[in-house]
Design an enzyme around this catalytic site. Sequence first.
Site, PDB file in Angstrom:
ATOM      1  N   LYS A  23      45.612  18.665 -98.311  1.00 45.63           N
ATOM      2  CA  LYS A  23      46.707  17.844 -98.117  1.00 45.63           C
ATOM      3  C   LYS A  23      46.105  17.019 -96.999  1.00 45.63           C
ATOM      4  O   LYS A  23      46.070  17.500 -95.822  1.00 45.63           O
ATOM      5  CB  LYS A  23      47.919  18.788 -98.012  1.00 45.63           C
ATOM      6  CG  LYS A  23      49.144  17.999 -97.738  1.00 45.63           C
ATOM      7  CD  LYS A  23      50.327  18.650 -97.659  1.00 45.63           C
ATOM      8  CE  LYS A  23      51.493  18.057 -97.120  1.00 45.63           C
ATOM      9  NZ  LYS A  23      52.057  16.787 -97.804  1.00 45.63           N
ATOM     10  N   THR A  26      51.016  12.852 -95.509  1.00 43.78           N
ATOM     11  CA  THR A  26      52.754  13.254 -95.746  1.00 43.78           C
ATOM     12  C   THR A  26      53.507  11.952 -95.862  1.00 43.78           C
ATOM     13  O   THR A  26      53.150  10.788 -95.282  1.00 43.78           O
ATOM     14  CB  THR A  26      53.009  14.074 -94.565  1.00 43.78           C
ATOM     15  OG1 THR A  26      54.467  14.614 -95.007  1.00 43.78           O
ATOM     16  CG2 THR A  26      53.055  13.465 -93.177  1.00 43.78           C
ATOM     17  N   GLU A  76      48.195  14.548-101.496  1.00 42.30           N
ATOM     18  CA  GLU A  76      49.345  15.482-101.223  1.00 42.30           C
ATOM     19  C   GLU A  76      49.037  16.841-101.661  1.00 42.30           C
ATOM     20  O   GLU A  76      49.615  17.943-101.449  1.00 42.30           O
ATOM     21  CB  GLU A  76      50.603  14.981-101.910  1.00 42.30           C
ATOM     22  CG  GLU A  76      51.315  13.954-100.912  1.00 42.30           C
ATOM     23  CD  GLU A  76      52.194  14.296 -99.985  1.00 42.30           C
ATOM     24  OE1 GLU A  76      51.926  15.653 -99.446  1.00 42.30           O
ATOM     25  OE2 GLU A  76      52.965  13.529 -99.280  1.00 42.30           O
TER      26      GLU A  76
END
Length: 107
Positions: A23, A26, A76
Site C-alpha cells: 500500500k 492513502t 491502495e
Amino acid sequence: MSSHPTKITFFEFLTPLITSGQKTITIRDESESHYVPNTEVEVFTLETDRKVCDIKILSVEPLNFDEINEFHAEQEAIELPKLKQLIREIYPNIDKLFVIEYELIKK
C-alpha cells in the site's frame, strides 16, 4: 517555520499492507491533506494508537471521488469497488479528496 503533521493513522486491517510496502497511497479529505512531501511521518493504528512504522511522504495531490480508478486501487492494494465503498463510508458526502503518496521507511 510552519509545522507539518508527524503522525498518520490507518485502520488496523490496512497496516500489514503498509508494512509490506504493498500500500503506497492513502486517500483523505481536506482536513488530512496537510502532509508535506519529503517529511517522515509515524504510522499508528486508528483503533489502538499503536505505532506500526514510519513512512516518507512523497506527494499530496487533489483527487475527486469520481476520479478514483484502478491505478488508485492497485496502489491502495484493495479492489476498486471495495476502495470506493470504504472511501464513501469514511467520507460520506465529500467528493473533494486528496491522494497522499508515500513510501515505507525500512529501518
